[in-house]
Design an enzyme around this catalytic site. Structure first.
Site, PDB file in Angstrom:
ATOM      1  N   CYS B  31     -23.317  -4.421 -21.685  1.00  0.00           N
ATOM      2  CA  CYS B  31     -24.260  -5.378 -22.279  1.00  0.00           C
ATOM      3  C   CYS B  31     -25.552  -5.337 -21.468  1.00  0.00           C
ATOM      4  O   CYS B  31     -25.639  -5.890 -20.379  1.00  0.00           O
ATOM      5  CB  CYS B  31     -23.635  -6.769 -22.283  1.00  0.00           C
ATOM      6  SG  CYS B  31     -24.803  -8.116 -22.495  1.00  0.00           S
ATOM      7  N   CYS B  34     -27.120  -8.513 -20.341  1.00  0.00           N
ATOM      8  CA  CYS B  34     -26.357  -9.102 -19.222  1.00  0.00           C
ATOM      9  C   CYS B  34     -26.801  -8.488 -17.900  1.00  0.00           C
ATOM     10  O   CYS B  34     -26.968  -9.185 -16.896  1.00  0.00           O
ATOM     11  CB  CYS B  34     -24.859  -8.836 -19.386  1.00  0.00           C
ATOM     12  SG  CYS B  34     -24.153  -9.547 -20.878  1.00  0.00           S
TER      13      CYS B  34
END
Lengths: 316, 114
Positions: B31, B34
């Site tokens: 991700c 993230c």
């Protein structure tokens, strides 16, 4: 005092950085604190960037561009621009840290931001079954039933990617034909997990604390119906990010930065634009990169002319 | 203070039984948003670690906790106080914005170093 400050760090920004660094203009790239890398960071395999016959991952392509820019002396700051003062010979770029950077030329490559559906419940359900990033959130929909809204390349890429996890992926599109490229369409049509609902738009999200369905309106008959869903991914396009400049330079009627003909020149001298922020049409990594090159060359030319006119006016 | 990494097995002790408010970050290596929040969390920990404990949990390796909290989108952040979720955030945010959002949940008074 900088010669060139580049706002944005997608393929347009980094290509502008590569060219202006090689022209010895020591560019500063304001990459963004959380959006660095731009839209490519959300993609998986990029198959159509020339020079990579085996494809390349979006984030890897960005890392390569960044390394190439740094190799020639570009400096990169991971902060957000909070204010731009673009008129006059010396531009002021204010960062979230409070630092103010002065520059003789600014290249705007701020890209575009994900477009919302504009329906009730969207804010509340974002992250709770509603997503704008399949590569981030697809993982959570293993063996579930999800939908993708949109008909372009991004929508097809997301739908195809989501079949790795989901049982079924329904593409909801408001027309009866797709805008996506042929190869992406064929891939989606051939995937047994993907089905299509044509001529439909989402008018409402169903679910209190998580998405449980969506209300669809038929764009031809006007009839509405509700479908059950565990997740909904939105890929209906992007809007140019012009908040910081819209009151200073001219925008097109559709909200993109207006440039002079085939150049990157905006309506203010010394201010250039590149990439998705000026492009309502093509919006590819390679066209953004090409446009970054144009902006760097235009900026270089502009700076050379300033020096020719007033060789001692500006000391750095 | 340092950013703590918790697991399904240690979650109770690290988060629910923490004597300080906890900012829990659900993340994964694939991700990208993230990953971009990583340095921001480290910085929040460095500056405000005495008032809030920053804890990260990798959803790939710890599916039970992510499922329990019905995570369907990351990065996702939850603030815990006394074992209860008192605030949730979804998606990336610049550091200054995040700090101002977290401020109401900072521990008040002095928390003794343990």
């Amino acid at each position: 005092m900088r010669d060139v400050v580049i706002v944005g760090s997608g393929p347009a920004g980094y290509t502008a950085a590569i060219y202006s660094a090689r022209a010895d203009l020591s560019p500063l790239v304001i990459a963004g604190s959380v959006d660095a890398g731009g839209e490519l960071m959300k993609t998986t395999e990029v198959e159509n960037f020339p020079g990579f016959p085996g494809g390349i991952l979006g984030p890897e392509l960005i890392t390569n561009l960044q390394e190439q820019a740094e190799k020639f002396g570009a400096e990169i700051v991971y902060d957000d621009v909070t204010n731009l003062e673009l008129s006059g010979d010396i531009k002021k770029v204010t960062l979230a840290s409070g630092e103010v950077v002065e520059a003789r030329a600014v290249i705007l490559s701020t890209g575009s931001a994900y477009r919302m559906l504009g329906v009730a419940g969207e804010d509340r359900l974002m992250g709770h079954g509603l997503s704008a990033c399949a590569t981030c959130d697809g993982f959570f929909f293993r063996n579930k039933n999800v939908a993708v809204v949109g008909g372009g390349d991004s929508a097809m890429e997301e739908a195809t990617f989501l079949t790795r996890f989901a049982d079924t992926v329904t593409v909801i599109h408001r027309r009866d034909t797709l805008r996506a490229s042929k190869i992406m369409q064929e891939r989606a049509f051939a995937n047994p997990k993907i089905s299509f609902i044509w001529n439909a738009e989402v008018t409402e999200l169903v679910g209190d604390d998580a998405v449980s369905g969506a209300v669809l309106r038929d764009t031809v008959t006007g009839e509405t119906r509700t479908i059950d869903l565990d997740g909904l991914f939105v890929a209906i396009g992007n809007d140019p990010r012009t908040e910081l400049v819209k009151d200073q330079i001219e925008l097109t009627p559709t909200g993109f930065i207006a440039v002079d003909g085939r150049t990157s020149r905006t309506t203010l001298p010394g201010v250039f634009a590149a990439g998705d922020v000026l492009d309502p049409t093509y919006r590819q990594a390679i066209t953004a990169a090409g446009s970054g090159c144009v902006a760097a060359l235009d900026a270089e030319h502009y700076l050379a002319n300033i020096e020719a006119v007033a060789p001692v006016a500006v000391a750095s | 203070m340092t950013v703590k990494h918790t697991t399904d097995a240690t979650f109770r002790a690290d988060v629910l039984e923490s004597d300080k408010p906890v900012l829990l970050d659900f993340w994964a290596s694939w991700c990208q948003p993230c990953l971009r929040m990583g340095p921001i969390l480290e910085s929040i920990d460095e500056t405000h670690g005495d008032k809030i404990q920053v804890v990260k949990i990798n959803v790939d390796e710890n599916p039970a906790t992510a499922e329990h909290y019905r995570i369907t989108g990351i990065p996702a952040f939850k603030v815990f106080n006394g074992g209860d979720v008192v605030k949730e955030f979804v998606g990336t945010r610049p550091e200054a914005v995040f700090v101002s959002e977290l401020e109401p949940y900072f521990a008040t008074g002095t928390v003794e170093a343990s």
